[in-house]
Design an enzyme around this catalytic site. Structure first.
Site, PDB file in Angstrom:
ATOM      1  N   HIS A 156       0.844  -1.205   0.000  1.00 57.91           N
ATOM      2  CA  HIS A 156       0.000   0.000   0.000  1.00 57.91           C
ATOM      3  C   HIS A 156       0.880   1.255   0.000  1.00 57.91           C
ATOM      4  CE1 HIS A 156      -3.518   2.487   1.414  1.00 57.91           C
ATOM      5  NE2 HIS A 156      -2.527   3.189   1.927  1.00 57.91           N
ATOM      6  N   GLU A 157       1.871   1.285   0.885  1.00 57.47           N
ATOM      7  CA  GLU A 157       2.751   2.456   0.959  1.00 57.47           C
ATOM      8  C   GLU A 157       3.654   2.550  -0.270  1.00 57.47           C
ATOM      9  OE1 GLU A 157       2.391   4.817   3.136  1.00 57.47           O
ATOM     10  OE2 GLU A 157       0.789   3.676   4.095  1.00 57.47           O
ATOM     11  N   HIS A 160       1.990   4.529  -2.933  1.00 60.18           N
ATOM     12  CA  HIS A 160       2.154   5.967  -2.692  1.00 60.18           C
ATOM     13  C   HIS A 160       3.526   6.424  -3.176  1.00 60.18           C
ATOM     14  CE1 HIS A 160      -1.445   6.549  -0.356  1.00 60.18           C
ATOM     15  NE2 HIS A 160      -1.053   5.829   0.680  1.00 60.18           N
ATOM     16  N   ASN A 167      -4.759   7.696  -1.035  1.00 60.60           N
ATOM     17  CA  ASN A 167      -5.688   6.847  -0.291  1.00 60.60           C
ATOM     18  C   ASN A 167      -7.102   6.950  -0.842  1.00 60.60           C
ATOM     19  OD1 ASN A 167      -3.801   5.821   1.526  1.00 60.60           O
ATOM     20  ND2 ASN A 167      -4.021   7.578   2.893  1.00 60.60           N
TER      21      ASN A 167
END
Length: 913
Positions: A156-157, A160, A167
């Site tokens: 998930h990170e 980014h 998000n």
């Protein structure tokens, strides 16, 4: 299996992409190589932590592989170990890997002050982030119930960090109105779950039944959270909640929830995360693999002592504009102050050949530093052979240490058409090369050396009063040293004086600095008269003058007093410069720092360059500072930009301590230097910093055996600035190169207004719409736009895709204000066009005097919601209820404000954040 060496020398050309991130990562045959995970200096030694890092990456790699359609996996990772940890045979010396360019930083606390995973990201949608922050407790699996499995959260990170997506949840407001009904913010909308009331007391929370709709607002009442069902059929999205077992994909164009008020929709123009990823360079250069990828390999690297060799040009052209002497002045600052105690430093000079001025010497005392200063060159002659200087420097270093992880500071003012002949040698050396281009004729290939090795590239013109050369050397602190060891520049200024004029001013020494404070003054003809007073008014003596180099310096003993240090310097018919540096007053109190960043190291006209400055004290952002960028072109022309933290124009997030602005004032092709000034003053009120945008999702609750269980309240960091801040900082932002700038003047206007990103809307009564936004400029965020085009639609997608044919609002009388001003505009909806439950979407386009149009703004939304009427109250009942005022803020999409009076008068206000 572990490889003993990190193949960083292969990770070269990707550094040409830009400088928002200093990452060494390269994508090679679908595998990410050169990932650097650094364990911070403040982390106690714990071998288990290394294994936790390996486990996370190893388990994350196949999850990433499947989530991206078999396109990407983690191939090799370097784990950077602090120097304070016990040395081991399997720990080798880094090459180009440093704490400064680490992709992941493992620290005892995250920048949020807790264990929440987080990605630093200051750029636009699709731009890479700076780094991921994790904590030892998170890696050890102690936060599973709050953030989910480490491997999934890491992916998930990573999204980014690597692809610039955002998000798909909303931590502040978890529900929104769609067609008059409340919906949980999620992606995809097919994710099912329960809407439950959460009651928290102390450090624990419990469920308190199903959520109840507020009949006035149409939304759920306070304390309602969405708890996903444990068993789902939906596979997306990782950027919503990767903790759901079935979630193994990113949202695509087909299943993306475009109505949800989240950062992904707000920042990426309603595009799904997968659409953004598909536009990345990573995606464009790969095709899906047919076989399963190998497991990641790891190298364990331990930081050692700093090894630096100065490689200084003393060719004949260094006689021009007093360059040789100016180089020696700047080198003196580096040797006296910038380079850290205990470092090993050597010196090589070159013209047509190279000469060893000093072998590597360890700097343990002032005498060691003074001895090196005596080796600075005093005569210039001959041609320019940069490669000779580099080869000799490598030889000097190899006599004592391997070249892996060593540094070279290379300064030159001349052309050298043979510089590319040593590129392969540089790549193989494992050394980091920092380049200083002096004057307009420095070799155009010079920056290639810093780009291919991860070094700093700087440029100084011959405008002495700008102090660019001293600034360049002041910026060369170690990329691996703890921040307490860094030299911090408090002041840098220069002035041309005539007829016994004075340069008067003051320097602020704040409580976070004061150790090893140095005042350095340079002149061009005769020694000036110098007076310096400490905050108590005591005149300072002890200046050391070097009339040959034309420099004087004062080293303040102990820790300098906190307050204003005043100076008065008198001279005639010459240029003076003043530089003040210091170090952290304490190893336990982080100093206030300024970190400049530009979004690209090569700017192609008419694409703007974005200048950022992150101002922090440790993890805490510094707000309400006065921040200025001084940008100097190869022609010597300087442009001053006020950088803003207002969440508009180039600035992504308001009040996050990152100050930003677009630069468009190109006047020539060639190098541009960047310098940042920051000044903090008295804060008149308590200012709350905005929470970082790219935090991992905190899991409110989960369903286990059919029962809803709740986590404790989410740890919140207030970031309240409740004290006076008085400080001054200066920092070199390096340099960039501009190309494609038209040679003929005037340069044509090809810069449109910037996109409006903070449009908000509200509706008063049943037909009066109020809009607010920050004004763009004529050229991005500079100047004044000529007019605005405002359109609306009942379809958010139609408004985005068919803006030009959507219903236009009459803007007669709306005259744009100067860039960065607040704009307010009201208009009426026609009659009873929109019924109860109608969603109305609004967007703006700015137009400049050349009829260039901005991108469509973020889309604001208002919803017409008319509450059901209450039965009439008998006359003999209790007195009427008092007025009720309800406010609910929904960042990313709307602000809901409803005022209801018992007499039947109603106002419904919805607007976009």
């Amino acid at each position: 299996m572990e490889s003993l060496k990190s193949p960083v020398f292969l990770l070269i050309l990707h550094l040409l992409e830009g400088v928002l991130s200093e990452s060494l990562i390269q994508l090679n045959n679908n595998g990410y190589e050169g990932i650097v995970i650094a364990i911070d200096h403040d982390v106690p030694e714990d071998e288990a932590l290394i294994q936790h890092i390996k486990d996370m990456v190893t388990q994350a790699s196949p999850y990433l592989f499947e989530a991206t359609g078999k396109r990407f996996y983690f191939k090799n990772v370097a784990i950077l170990i602090p120097e304070s940890w016990k040395a081991k045979p399997e720990y080798t010396r880094p090459k180009l890997e440093t704490f400064k360019n680490a992709d992941v930083l493992v620290s005892t606390t995250s920048p949020l002050g807790n264990d929440e995973p987080y990605t630093e990201h200051i750029g636009a949608c699709g731009e890479k982030g700076i780094r991921i922050h994790l904590t030892p407790d998170f890696l050890a699996g102690k936060k599973l119930t709050q953030y989910g499995p480490q491997d999934r959260t890491f992916v998930h990170e990573w999204a980014h960090f690597r692809w610039g997506v955002f998000n798909e949840y909303n931590n502040d407001e978890k529900f929104y109105l769609s067609k008059g009904k409340p919906q949980a913010v999620r992606c995809s909308a097919a994710i099912t779950g329960k809407n439950q009331v959460r009651r928290c007391q102390g450090g624990s929370c419990i469920t308190n039944g199903k959520c109840v709709i507020d009949r006035v607002t149409g939304l759920y009442k306070d304390n309602c959270v969405f708890v996903p069902d444990p068993h789902q059929n939906e596979k997306a999205s990782i950027m919503f909640n990767q903790n759901i077992n079935s979630v193994v994909e990113f949202c695509t164009e087909k299943n993306h929830n475009q109505e949800a008020p989240n950062d992904q929709n707000q920042r990426c123009n309603l595009r799904s995360t997968w659409e953004v990823i598909q536009e990345s360079e990573d995606f464009k250069q790969t095709t899906p693999m047919t076989a399963q990828p190998p497991a990641p390999t790891f190298s364990l690297l331990q930081i050692g002592q700093r090894i630096v060799c100065l490689v200084l040009d003393k060719s004949g052209s260094m006689l021009n504009d007093d360059r040789l002497n100016r180089m020696n002045q700047a080198s003196r600052l580096f040797l006296l102050q910038t380079v850290e105690q205990g470092s090993w430093v050597g010196m090589v000079t070159f013209d047509s050949a190279a000469y060893v001025q000093s072998e590597l010497k360890q700097l343990n005392s002032g005498a060691d530093r003074d001895l090196l200063i005596k080796h600075l060159p005093t005569v210039s002659a001959g041609g320019t052979s940069i490669c000779s200087g580099l080869r000799t420097a490598f030889t000097v270093i190899k006599k004592k240490y391997p070249t892996d992880g060593s540094e070279i500071v290379l300064l030159t003012d001349g052309e050298d058409n043979t510089i590319s002949s040593c590129f392969d040698l540089v790549k193989q050396s494992g050394a980091i090369i920092h380049t200083v281009a002096l004057g307009p004729a420095a070799a155009k290939e010079l920056e290639q050396l810093s780009k291919m090795t991860g070094g700093l590239q700087t440029y100084s013109s011959d405008q002495v009063q700008n102090n660019g050369l001293v600034d360049a050397f002041a910026a060369l602190s170690s990329g691996n040293a703890a921040i307490a060891q860094h030299s911090i520049q408090l002041e840098s200024r220069g002035v041309n004086l005539q007829n016994n004029q004075w340069m008067n001013g003051s320097v602020i020494v704040d409580s976070s600095v004061g150790k090893d404070t140095l005042f350095l003054i340079t002149w061009t003809t005769h020694p000036p008269t110098i007076f310096i007073w400490d905050p108590s008014g005591v005149e300072q003596n002890g200046f050391i003058l070097d009339t040959t180099t034309k420099v004087a310096y004062l080293q303040v003993p102990g820790t300098a007093k906190v307050g204003f240090w005043k100076y008065s310097i008198q001279a005639s018919s010459q240029t003076l410069t003043l530089t003040v540096t210091s170090r952290a007053a304490s190893a336990t109190l982080p100093p206030i720092t300024v970190t400049p960043v530009v979004n690209k190291n090569t700017g192609k006209f008419p694409s703007p360059v974005t200048v950022y400055a992150s101002i922090r004290q440790g993890a805490s952002p510094i707000l309400r500072a006065s921040v200025t960028a001084l940008i100097e072109s190869v022609n010597g022309k300087t442009v001053t930009l006020e950088l803003l933290d207002n969440g508009a124009g180039a600035d992504a997030t308001k009040n996050d301590g990152v100050y930003s602005r677009f630069f468009t004032a190109f006047d020539a092709n060639g190098r541009y230097s960047v310098k940042i000034w920051a000044l903090g003053g008295v804060t008149s009120d308590r200012q709350r910093a905005a929470p970082p945008k790219n935090r991992a999702m905190y899991i409110d609750g989960w369903i286990e055996d059919g029962e809803v269980r709740m986590n404790p309240p989410r740890p919140e960091t207030s970031y309240v600035q409740d004290k006076q801040l008085c400080f001054s900082r200066t920092s070199s932002g390096g340099s960039f190169v501009a190309t494609n700038v038209p040679a003929a003047a005037p340069i044509p206007d090809l810069f449109p207004p910037c996109q409006i990103t903070d449009l908000k809307a509200s509706i008063q009564g049943q037909n009066l719409v109020n809009l607010t936004w920050t004004a763009p400029g004529d050229d991005y965020d500079h100047g004044r736009a000529s007019n605005y085009i405002i359109r609306m639609s009942t379809s958010i997608v139609d408004l985005r895709d068919h803006f030009n044919t959507s219903l236009q609002v009459n803007t007669t009388g709306l005259i744009p204000k100067e860039a960065s001003s607040e704009e307010i505009f009201e208009f009426e909806l026609g009659g009873n066009t929109f019924g109860n439950g109608t969603d109305i979407f609004i967007a703006i386009q700015a137009v400049d005097k050349s009829n260039l149009k901005s991108e469509i703004s973020n889309i604001a939304r208002v919803s017409v919601f008319i509450p059901a009427q209450e039965p009439p109250i008998p006359e003999d009942s209790t007195p009427p209820c008092p007025d009720i005022s309800i406010n609910s803020t929904i960042p990313g999409i709307h602000v809901l404000k409803i005022m209801w009076k018992w007499l039947g008068e109603m106002q419904v206000t919805l607007g976009l954040h």
